[in-house]
Design a protein around this motif. Structure first.
Motif, PDB file in Angstrom:
ATOM      1  N   LEU A  59       0.835  -1.206   0.000  1.00 32.66           N
ATOM      2  CA  LEU A  59       0.000   0.000   0.000  1.00 32.66           C
ATOM      3  C   LEU A  59       0.872   1.260   0.000  1.00 32.66           C
ATOM      4  N   ASP A  60       1.908   1.267   0.835  1.00 31.86           N
ATOM      5  CA  ASP A  60       2.822   2.425   0.893  1.00 31.86           C
ATOM      6  C   ASP A  60       3.475   2.645  -0.467  1.00 31.86           C
ATOM      7  N   PHE A  61       3.876   1.519  -1.090  1.00 29.80           N
ATOM      8  CA  PHE A  61       4.555   1.644  -2.379  1.00 29.80           C
ATOM      9  C   PHE A  61       3.606   2.207  -3.443  1.00 29.80           C
ATOM     10  N   LYS A  98      -6.508   5.788  -6.894  1.00 32.72           N
ATOM     11  CA  LYS A  98      -6.765   4.971  -5.692  1.00 32.72           C
ATOM     12  C   LYS A  98      -7.939   4.033  -5.914  1.00 32.72           C
ATOM     13  N   ARG A  99      -8.957   4.529  -6.641  1.00 33.53           N
ATOM     14  CA  ARG A  99     -10.116   3.657  -6.940  1.00 33.53           C
ATOM     15  C   ARG A  99      -9.653   2.491  -7.812  1.00 33.53           C
ATOM     16  N   ASN A 100      -8.842   2.810  -8.825  1.00 34.77           N
ATOM     17  CA  ASN A 100      -8.330   1.751  -9.710  1.00 34.77           C
ATOM     18  C   ASN A 100      -7.487   0.755  -8.917  1.00 34.77           C
ATOM     19  N   ARG A 101      -6.656   1.280  -8.002  1.00 37.54           N
ATOM     20  CA  ARG A 101      -5.787   0.429  -7.186  1.00 37.54           C
ATOM     21  C   ARG A 101      -6.616  -0.596  -6.412  1.00 37.54           C
ATOM     22  N   ASP A 102      -7.698  -0.120  -5.784  1.00 37.93           N
ATOM     23  CA  ASP A 102      -8.520  -1.029  -4.976  1.00 37.93           C
ATOM     24  C   ASP A 102      -9.207  -2.078  -5.841  1.00 37.93           C
ATOM     25  N   TYR A 103      -9.670  -1.636  -7.017  1.00 38.06           N
ATOM     26  CA  TYR A 103     -10.328  -2.585  -7.926  1.00 38.06           C
ATOM     27  C   TYR A 103      -9.332  -3.657  -8.374  1.00 38.06           C
ATOM     28  N   LEU A 104      -8.141  -3.226  -8.773  1.00 39.46           N
ATOM     29  CA  LEU A 104      -7.133  -4.173  -9.288  1.00 39.46           C
ATOM     30  C   LEU A 104      -6.649  -5.118  -8.185  1.00 39.46           C
ATOM     31  N   ALA A 105      -6.496  -4.586  -6.969  1.00 39.35           N
ATOM     32  CA  ALA A 105      -6.038  -5.438  -5.866  1.00 39.35           C
ATOM     33  C   ALA A 105      -7.064  -6.538  -5.603  1.00 39.35           C
ATOM     34  N   SER A 106      -8.352  -6.192  -5.744  1.00 40.02           N
ATOM     35  CA  SER A 106      -9.350  -7.240  -5.496  1.00 40.02           C
ATOM     36  C   SER A 106      -9.408  -8.198  -6.688  1.00 40.02           C
ATOM     37  N   GLU A 147      -6.464 -10.372  -6.334  1.00 39.82           N
ATOM     38  CA  GLU A 147      -6.448 -11.001  -5.002  1.00 39.82           C
ATOM     39  C   GLU A 147      -5.121 -10.768  -4.279  1.00 39.82           C
ATOM     40  N   LEU A 148      -4.762  -9.505  -4.133  1.00 40.22           N
ATOM     41  CA  LEU A 148      -3.511  -9.177  -3.440  1.00 40.22           C
ATOM     42  C   LEU A 148      -3.810  -8.347  -2.186  1.00 40.22           C
ATOM     43  N   ASP A 149      -3.289  -8.820  -1.057  1.00 40.23           N
ATOM     44  CA  ASP A 149      -3.436  -8.079   0.203  1.00 40.23           C
ATOM     45  C   ASP A 149      -2.371  -6.977   0.234  1.00 40.23           C
ATOM     46  N   LEU A 150      -2.829  -5.737   0.232  1.00 35.38           N
ATOM     47  CA  LEU A 150      -1.888  -4.612   0.109  1.00 35.38           C
ATOM     48  C   LEU A 150      -1.196  -4.250   1.424  1.00 35.38           C
ATOM     49  N   LYS A 151      -1.618  -4.907   2.506  1.00 35.95           N
ATOM     50  CA  LYS A 151      -1.014  -4.534   3.795  1.00 35.95           C
ATOM     51  C   LYS A 151       0.276  -5.295   4.062  1.00 35.95           C
ATOM     52  N   ILE A 152       0.590  -6.251   3.201  1.00 38.98           N
ATOM     53  CA  ILE A 152       1.786  -7.082   3.424  1.00 38.98           C
ATOM     54  C   ILE A 152       3.057  -6.293   3.088  1.00 38.98           C
ATOM     55  N   LEU A 153       4.097  -6.538   3.886  1.00 38.38           N
ATOM     56  CA  LEU A 153       5.407  -5.935   3.588  1.00 38.38           C
ATOM     57  C   LEU A 153       5.954  -6.540   2.295  1.00 38.38           C
TER      58      LEU A 153
END
Lengths: 268, 321
Positions: free
Chosen positions: B122-124, B139-147, B150-156
């Motif tokens: 997420l920071d990156f 940011k909207r696109n980021r959330d859509y693409l992450a879902s 299927e990538l958890d953005l909170k992981i280091l």
């Protein structure tokens, strides 16, 4: 300077800065705690005076300097050699991590794929580099103020601040030539070798020049010639000239680092 | 105002409008243009005399074996390398001379992904978004693409696997919603399911008029997403073909093993296109109707029968060799 990149980069290096700061602070605490005991013992001063001048030079104590003051004590034990080596190592390593390493492992590619120019990215990395050096210098001087006030050692605060400014100018120059090597050689191993090699060369010239009158001219070729902590702390040397000279050298190096980086082929 | 001056003014206005349209048209026709491009490294590798164009809204696949010059071409498009000679432009912006300017319209996915390891995903992504101007849509696109991926953005990032890092790279590139996508081997490290998701995302981007330049070893993704494909080998562009033309001429290849050597002789006599003939096995290429092959096979004892992977890929394997 790009603010978002500055924040992210500083975050990357903050643990290291915190660790070095803690180390400096604790070491200064130890020295200021020990000093009152040492100062009360006349045998210590006699031992210090009996040390041959060549050995004093190696440990950064000027010829004919007093050995019974706190300034002499803190210069010999910390400012003359340990601090310089620590800060130089930090500057070389951080400059390399901020540029050559990122080129080598291609992590700079994603940053350079944004509309932020190479010059702005380099300015940001240099900003992180100089800021981290400034934080360490501030912690050093602040830590010493705290230690001396805690253990009741009288000092001239102005002279310590001047030494901090001179140290910052010297370390900034070391950081910037390390950054220049990173921008020029774009390869981690060679950039570190060149930067560390040049620093060691300056250091060796400074020591060799102090060992004998015959080779004293060698000191004129060394960057460390401008850095005489004991005489600055005692107020016998004014560091304004060296501070200006070092900053001019840094500005010139910065100009060339930016120029080289703008035109460099980056296989990332 | 006299009538003649009106008419003069309106003619000038019309001329300016026509010129403007011509410029826009020209810009929209050739989005990526590579002209007589040369870049040689000291050890002799690099690219020689590359020439190609990619029209706006089209997708160009770039295929070639390792060390052929695909990544060098992409680095030249990204303004990371200075051409020895020739010109690389995107939307008429010189990729070397105006390297910061051209990035305003490019999304890039490098072949070798390395991130700042101590950041979370997420920071990156926030950093990249901010460096691109931090629009809310990103940011909207980021959330859509992450879902979707299927990538958890909170992981280091340093705790991520290669596949997870690849997904992060894809999100970083696609969330920006730029006109031109430049991808270097985008599905390397992704599992087959995620490769399909990626292809669907790319097809979605194409529908929205994006121009795509993609290097790959995966023929499937080029086949499914690109209109044209260029083959590069040893730094030289061997051919540029349209995928639709290739489909017209496509053939199918089968690997067949028979029980006896004489049966192979029999197949030869049936006017089938036999290649790579071994003792009791061969490959048969069939273009068009399959009747002749089936008829011949009913008269021999087949030990094994296998269709070769992909026909278009087969056609291009010759260029690789």
């Amino acid at each position: 300077m790009n603010r978002a990149l500055f924040r992210a980069m500083f975050k990357q290096h903050r643990k290291k800065i915190a660790a070095i700061s803690t180390g400096i602070f604790l070491y200064e605490g130890l020295l200021t705690w020990v000093y009152p005991v040492v100062a009360k013992n006349p045998a210590v001063a006699q031992v210090a005076e009996s040390i041959p001048s060549a050995v004093k030079t190696v440990f950064g104590v000027p010829e004919n300097a007093r050995t019974d003051t706190f300034e002499a004590f803190i210069s010999g034990q910390f400012f003359s050699r340990i601090w310089v080596m620590l800060m130089a190592f930090h500057g070389i390593q951080t400059a390399n991590a901020l540029l050559a390493k990122m080129i080598d492992d291609c992590s700079l590619a994603l940053l350079l794929s944004t509309p932020v120019s190479r010059g702005e990215i380099l300015s940001t990395q240099a900003g992180v580099l100089v800021s981290s050096g400034a934080v360490l210098v501030a912690v050093t001087i602040g830590g010493l103020f705290f230690g001396t006030s805690r253990f009741g050692i009288p000092i001239n605060h102005g002279n310590y601040i001047l030494l901090g400014i001179l140290g910052l100018a010297l370390f900034t120059l070391i950081e910037l030539y390390s950054l220049f090597f990173s921008a020029w050689l774009v390869e981690e191993e060679r950039a570190v070798t060149y930067a560390a090699g040049l620093t060691l060369l300056f250091y060796s010239l400074d020591i060799a020049g102090g060992l004998s009158d015959k080779y004293s001219w060698l000191r004129n070729l060394s960057l460390f010639r401008w850095y005489q902590p004991q005489s600055i702390l005692e107020g016998t040397t004014n560091p304004t000239g060296p501070i200006i000279g070092l900053n001019v050298c840094s500005a010139v190096l910065w100009y060339y680092a930016k120029r080289v980086f703008e035109r460099q082929d980056l296989a990332i | 105002m006299p009538e003649s001056r009106w008419s003069e003014k309106s003619t000038q206005y019309l001329e300016i409008q026509v010129l403007k349209e011509e410029v826009l048209l020209r810009k929209s026709e050739e989005m990526i243009e590579v002209k007589e491009l040369n870049k040689l490294y000291s050890e002799g590798r690099g690219v020689r005399n590359l020439n190609f164009q990619v029209d706006a809204g089209k997708a160009f696949g770039f295929l070639g074996p390792n060390g052929a010059g695909k990544t060098t071409t992409i680095r030249l498009l990204m303004g990371f390398l200075k051409p020895d000679s020739g010109r690389v432009t995107i939307n008429e912006i010189d990729c070397w001379k105006e390297k910061a300017e051209v990035k305003k319209i490019i999304s890039y996915l490098p072949g070798e992904l390395h991130f700042m390891e101590s950041l979370t995903a997420l920071d990156f992504l926030d950093l990249i978004a901010r460096m691109h101007g931090n629009k809310r849509q990103i940011k909207r696109n980021r959330d859509y693409l992450a879902s979707a991926l299927e990538l958890d953005l909170k992981i280091l990032i340093r705790k991520m696997s290669k596949g997870m890092k690849q997904k992060l790279g894809i999100i970083a590139a696609l969330m920006l919603d730029k006109k031109v996508l430049i991808f270097d081997e985008p599905t390397s490290g992704l599992d087959p399911l995620m490769q399909k998701v990626f292809i669907d995302l790319i097809l979605g981007e194409k529908k929205r008029g994006k121009t795509l330049f993609m290097s790959s070893h995966q023929f499937v993704e080029i086949d499914r997403t690109c209109e044209h494909v260029g083959i590069i080998r040893e730094g030289e562009l061997l051919t540029i073909q349209s995928i639709s033309q290739l489909r017209d001429a496509e053939h199918q290849t089968f690997e067949i093993e028979v029980e006896k050597e004489e049966e192979l002789e029999f197949l030869k006599q049936r006017q089938l296109n036999l290649v790579n003939i071994q003792e009791k096995s061969c490959m048969i290429r069939v273009t068009g109707e399959m009747d002749k092959l089936w008829l011949a096979l009913t008269q021999v004892h087949v030990i094994s029968f296998r269709q070769r992977s992909l026909e278009l890929e087969e056609a291009f394997m010759d260029f690789y060799r």
